[in-house]
Design an enzyme around this catalytic site. Sequence first.
Site, PDB file in Angstrom:
ATOM      1  CG  ASP A  30      -2.102   0.902   1.115  1.00 29.70           C
ATOM      2  OD1 ASP A  30      -1.884   2.103   0.904  1.00 29.70           O
ATOM      3  OD2 ASP A  30      -3.244   0.416   1.230  1.00 29.70           O
ATOM      4  CG  LEU A  32       0.556   3.370   3.977  1.00 33.65           C
ATOM      5  CD1 LEU A  32       1.592   3.370   5.098  1.00 33.65           C
ATOM      6  CD2 LEU A  32      -0.751   2.774   4.475  1.00 33.65           C
ATOM      7  CG  ASP A  56       2.976   4.426  -6.784  1.00 30.34           C
ATOM      8  OD1 ASP A  56       2.094   3.770  -7.371  1.00 30.34           O
ATOM      9  OD2 ASP A  56       3.144   5.639  -6.928  1.00 30.34           O
ATOM     10  CB  THR A 121     -16.549   0.062  -9.458  1.00 31.22           C
ATOM     11  OG1 THR A 121     -17.758   0.767  -9.173  1.00 31.22           O
ATOM     12  CG2 THR A 121     -15.884   0.758 -10.635  1.00 31.22           C
ATOM     13  CG  ASP A 122     -22.033  -0.451  -9.189  1.00 32.47           C
ATOM     14  OD1 ASP A 122     -21.148   0.388  -8.950  1.00 32.47           O
ATOM     15  OD2 ASP A 122     -23.158  -0.413  -8.639  1.00 32.47           O
ATOM     16  CD  GLU A 123     -19.212   4.920  -9.453  1.00 29.30           C
ATOM     17  OE1 GLU A 123     -18.724   5.785 -10.198  1.00 29.30           O
ATOM     18  OE2 GLU A 123     -19.498   5.134  -8.265  1.00 29.30           O
ATOM     19  CE1 TYR A 146     -12.886   4.464  -8.649  1.00 21.56           C
ATOM     20  CE2 TYR A 146     -15.250   4.484  -9.069  1.00 21.56           C
ATOM     21  CZ  TYR A 146     -14.143   3.870  -8.525  1.00 21.56           C
ATOM     22  OH  TYR A 146     -14.274   2.671  -7.856  1.00 21.56           O
ATOM     23  CE  LYS A 150     -11.681   0.150  -9.963  1.00 18.86           C
ATOM     24  NZ  LYS A 150     -10.607  -0.383  -9.058  1.00 18.86           N
ATOM     25  CG  ASN A 176     -18.289  -2.346  -0.671  1.00 16.31           C
ATOM     26  OD1 ASN A 176     -17.674  -3.223  -0.078  1.00 16.31           O
ATOM     27  ND2 ASN A 176     -18.703  -2.505  -1.912  1.00 16.31           N
ATOM     28  N   PRO A 201     -24.593  17.345   2.934  1.00 23.86           N
ATOM     29  CG  PRO A 201     -22.424  17.432   2.081  1.00 23.86           C
ATOM     30  CD  PRO A 201     -23.221  16.942   3.233  1.00 23.86           C
ATOM     31  CE1 TYR A 203     -22.157  16.387  -3.014  1.00 19.50           C
ATOM     32  CE2 TYR A 203     -21.617  14.610  -4.510  1.00 19.50           C
ATOM     33  CZ  TYR A 203     -21.255  15.467  -3.501  1.00 19.50           C
ATOM     34  OH  TYR A 203     -19.989  15.418  -2.990  1.00 19.50           O
ATOM     35  CG  ASP A 268     -26.505  16.550  -9.376  1.00 15.70           C
ATOM     36  OD1 ASP A 268     -25.866  15.800  -8.595  1.00 15.70           O
ATOM     37  OD2 ASP A 268     -27.381  16.138 -10.157  1.00 15.70           O
ATOM     38  N   GLY A 271     -22.115  15.224 -14.409  1.00 14.73           N
ATOM     39  CA  GLY A 271     -22.147  13.873 -15.011  1.00 14.73           C
ATOM     40  C   GLY A 271     -22.700  12.805 -14.088  1.00 14.73           C
TER      41      GLY A 271
HETATM   42  P1  NAD Z   1     -10.042   3.356  -0.510  1.00 13.86           P
HETATM   43  O1  NAD Z   1      -9.913   4.666  -1.208  1.00 13.86           O
HETATM   44  O2  NAD Z   1     -10.644   3.312   0.848  1.00 13.86           O
HETATM   45  O3  NAD Z   1      -8.600   2.680  -0.389  1.00 13.86           O
HETATM   46  C1  NAD Z   1      -7.676   2.649  -1.436  1.00 13.86           C
HETATM   47  C2  NAD Z   1      -6.361   2.076  -0.913  1.00 13.86           C
HETATM   48  O4  NAD Z   1      -5.429   2.019  -2.002  1.00 13.86           O
HETATM   49  C3  NAD Z   1      -5.714   2.933   0.182  1.00 13.86           C
HETATM   50  O5  NAD Z   1      -5.199   2.116   1.197  1.00 13.86           O
HETATM   51  C4  NAD Z   1      -4.591   3.654  -0.562  1.00 13.86           C
HETATM   52  O6  NAD Z   1      -3.505   4.013   0.270  1.00 13.86           O
HETATM   53  C5  NAD Z   1      -4.203   2.602  -1.604  1.00 13.86           C
HETATM   54  N1  NAD Z   1      -3.563   3.182  -2.789  1.00 13.86           N
HETATM   55  C6  NAD Z   1      -4.011   4.242  -3.524  1.00 13.86           C
HETATM   56  N2  NAD Z   1      -3.147   4.511  -4.525  1.00 13.86           N
HETATM   57  C7  NAD Z   1      -2.148   3.589  -4.440  1.00 13.86           C
HETATM   58  C8  NAD Z   1      -0.979   3.320  -5.202  1.00 13.86           C
HETATM   59  N3  NAD Z   1      -0.632   4.083  -6.254  1.00 13.86           N
HETATM   60  N4  NAD Z   1      -0.181   2.288  -4.836  1.00 13.86           N
HETATM   61  C9  NAD Z   1      -0.508   1.517  -3.772  1.00 13.86           C
HETATM   62  N5  NAD Z   1      -1.589   1.729  -2.993  1.00 13.86           N
HETATM   63  C10 NAD Z   1      -2.411   2.749  -3.329  1.00 13.86           C
HETATM   64  O7  NAD Z   1     -10.811   2.412  -1.502  1.00 13.86           O
HETATM   65  P2  NAD Z   1     -11.967   1.349  -1.200  1.00 13.86           P
HETATM   66  O8  NAD Z   1     -13.249   2.065  -1.080  1.00 13.86           O
HETATM   67  O9  NAD Z   1     -11.510   0.424  -0.144  1.00 13.86           O
HETATM   68  O10 NAD Z   1     -11.989   0.596  -2.618  1.00 13.86           O
HETATM   69  C11 NAD Z   1     -11.094  -0.482  -2.862  1.00 13.86           C
HETATM   70  C12 NAD Z   1     -11.278  -0.953  -4.295  1.00 13.86           C
HETATM   71  O11 NAD Z   1     -12.635  -1.327  -4.491  1.00 13.86           O
HETATM   72  C13 NAD Z   1     -10.971   0.101  -5.337  1.00 13.86           C
HETATM   73  O12 NAD Z   1     -10.348  -0.538  -6.421  1.00 13.86           O
HETATM   74  C14 NAD Z   1     -12.344   0.640  -5.736  1.00 13.86           C
HETATM   75  O13 NAD Z   1     -12.324   1.107  -7.080  1.00 13.86           O
HETATM   76  C15 NAD Z   1     -13.179  -0.606  -5.603  1.00 13.86           C
HETATM   77  N6  NAD Z   1     -14.600  -0.400  -5.286  1.00 13.86           N
HETATM   78  C16 NAD Z   1     -14.980   0.359  -4.219  1.00 13.86           C
HETATM   79  C17 NAD Z   1     -16.328   0.469  -3.897  1.00 13.86           C
HETATM   80  C18 NAD Z   1     -16.804   1.270  -2.717  1.00 13.86           C
HETATM   81  O14 NAD Z   1     -18.023   1.406  -2.535  1.00 13.86           O
HETATM   82  N7  NAD Z   1     -15.943   1.792  -1.874  1.00 13.86           N
HETATM   83  C19 NAD Z   1     -17.285  -0.180  -4.702  1.00 13.86           C
HETATM   84  C20 NAD Z   1     -16.857  -0.897  -5.815  1.00 13.86           C
HETATM   85  C21 NAD Z   1     -15.511  -1.022  -6.092  1.00 13.86           C
HETATM   86  O1  DAU Z   2     -20.844   2.055  -7.123  1.00 17.73           O
HETATM   87  C1  DAU Z   2     -19.580   1.743  -6.604  1.00 17.73           C
HETATM   88  C2  DAU Z   2     -18.830   3.013  -6.313  1.00 17.73           C
HETATM   89  O2  DAU Z   2     -19.446   3.597  -5.171  1.00 17.73           O
HETATM   90  C3  DAU Z   2     -17.354   2.806  -6.049  1.00 17.73           C
HETATM   91  O3  DAU Z   2     -16.750   2.306  -7.229  1.00 17.73           O
HETATM   92  C4  DAU Z   2     -16.683   4.105  -5.635  1.00 17.73           C
HETATM   93  O4  DAU Z   2     -15.325   3.852  -5.281  1.00 17.73           O
HETATM   94  C5  DAU Z   2     -17.407   4.664  -4.441  1.00 17.73           C
HETATM   95  O5  DAU Z   2     -16.863   5.914  -4.092  1.00 17.73           O
HETATM   96  C6  DAU Z   2     -18.896   4.794  -4.729  1.00 17.73           C
HETATM   97  O6  DAU Z   2     -19.164   5.858  -5.685  1.00 17.73           O
HETATM   98  P1  DAU Z   2     -20.398   6.862  -5.514  1.00 17.73           P
HETATM   99  O7  DAU Z   2     -20.122   8.081  -6.282  1.00 17.73           O
HETATM  100  O8  DAU Z   2     -21.681   6.169  -5.759  1.00 17.73           O
HETATM  101  O9  DAU Z   2     -20.269   7.089  -3.923  1.00 17.73           O
HETATM  102  P2  DAU Z   2     -20.373   8.412  -3.027  1.00 17.73           P
HETATM  103  O10 DAU Z   2     -20.402   7.956  -1.604  1.00 17.73           O
HETATM  104  O11 DAU Z   2     -19.378   9.442  -3.414  1.00 17.73           O
HETATM  105  O12 DAU Z   2     -21.829   8.952  -3.397  1.00 17.73           O
HETATM  106  C7  DAU Z   2     -22.981   8.146  -3.219  1.00 17.73           C
HETATM  107  C8  DAU Z   2     -24.175   8.952  -3.731  1.00 17.73           C
HETATM  108  O13 DAU Z   2     -24.397  10.065  -2.854  1.00 17.73           O
HETATM  109  C9  DAU Z   2     -23.958   9.559  -5.113  1.00 17.73           C
HETATM  110  O14 DAU Z   2     -25.206   9.589  -5.781  1.00 17.73           O
HETATM  111  C10 DAU Z   2     -23.499  10.991  -4.805  1.00 17.73           C
HETATM  112  C11 DAU Z   2     -24.254  11.311  -3.531  1.00 17.73           C
HETATM  113  N1  DAU Z   2     -23.564  12.222  -2.585  1.00 17.73           N
HETATM  114  C12 DAU Z   2     -22.266  11.946  -2.253  1.00 17.73           C
HETATM  115  C13 DAU Z   2     -21.600  12.748  -1.353  1.00 17.73           C
HETATM  116  C14 DAU Z   2     -20.157  12.473  -0.979  1.00 17.73           C
HETATM  117  C15 DAU Z   2     -24.273  13.274  -2.019  1.00 17.73           C
HETATM  118  O15 DAU Z   2     -25.456  13.515  -2.314  1.00 17.73           O
HETATM  119  N2  DAU Z   2     -23.608  14.069  -1.114  1.00 17.73           N
HETATM  120  C16 DAU Z   2     -22.294  13.852  -0.764  1.00 17.73           C
HETATM  121  O16 DAU Z   2     -21.741  14.616   0.061  1.00 17.73           O
END
Ligand code: NAD
Ligand code: DAU
Length: 339
Positions: A30, A32, A56, A121-123, A146, A150, A176, A201, A203, A268, A271
Amino acid sequence: MTIFVTGGAGFIGSEFIRQIVGTARIINFDKLTYAGNLDNLKEAAKDPDYSLAVGDVCDPQALEAAMPEDCDAVVHFAAESHVDRSIVGAAEFVRTNVLGTQMMLEVARLRRVKRFLHISTDEVGGDMPPDGWFKECDPLEASSPYAASKGAAELFVRAAARTFGMNTLITRTSNNYGPYQFPEKLLPLAISNVLEDRPIPVYGDGLQVRDWVHVTDNCRALRAVLEHGRPGETYHIGGGNPLPNIEVLRTLLKILGKPESLMTRVTDRPGHDRRYAVDFTKTTRELGWRPEISFSDGLAQTIRWYQDNAEWVRRCRSGEYRKYYEEMYGDREATAKAL
Ligand code: NAD
Ligand code: DAU
């Protein structure tokens, strides 16, 4: 069994490590960044078969030094993960998420790693119509920088399987939620704000739909895919319960007994995708996995965790969690040399 986990100090990676610690030798690679928080791994780090390598994923020398010859599996979580940050600046997303994934594939191939699980990700599927469900075979239609990064990373994983015969797997998870999520994403931000009577907030109109899956359920699915997934396949993971943001926030405010006036409409996200909904029937059919934690139980449990772990949130928000070298290893210079 030796498992090389990237991004294990983040939200999902740390849950994955907490689930498997004690069952395998784990190397957590990681960088970090701001999203990597060693507070998430305090207990796991005590296991003698766990080790941290700070580096990295774009640095092949660091990867070669950290990845042993007998590495059985790579689980590649490391990424820049926050959509809003990708809108402000996409370059780091292209670097880490695309180039970093390609470097991971190259070093894993050199080391003859037996299994490469790429976390996507589903995105990558973009906006779903009101009654549409994103299937594994659907085209990639990313909307944000983003999601584009991915999607590009996925194509390199597929290319490595096809061109070099690598044993790869891709998972695409929906949103998640759960403990240890950095308070920039909707739920941890909203929970920690509401606990301090600060506004949330919202959006745009707040009617955007996300399918919330508990991080514990997600990581159970990832383990099932790692163990039993068919090489070259993609598996979807979701909560099966797509909900509009505003409804999620209303439930949160109700649980905490706080007024709906804390929801504050803001401009908002450019995109902004209106709806995500993953079809994970293939994962259930082939691997027997399904989500077990209902959203109402998971949300109540997550709120309790943030209430009980105010110190974790405080350290995130103050930036204290980034003083990890001194806290985990003592003297910073000696640590830098050792790393
Ligand atoms: P996060 O942002 O909490 O953690 C990312 C981790 O990657 C951190 O520990 C960071 O230090 C490390 N990192 C970042 N850049 C790096 C680099 N260049 N080299 C080595 N380490 C690096 O992310 P998360 O929410 O735990 O998501 C983990 C994975 O799951 C990601 O690939 C994300 O796209 C995917 N994902 C997340 C969600 C979600 O809801 N959070 C949903 C679907 C997919
Ligand atoms: O769908 C999986 C994805 O979910 C992951 O791949 C991404 O890593 C993760 O960040 C997440 O993306 P979202 O954009 O869906 O998550 P976020 O928590 O940023 O936003 C969730 C929804 O809430 C989205 O419709 C935007 C809205 N939002 C978000 C924030 C931070 C708000 O309305 N207000 C806010 O302050």
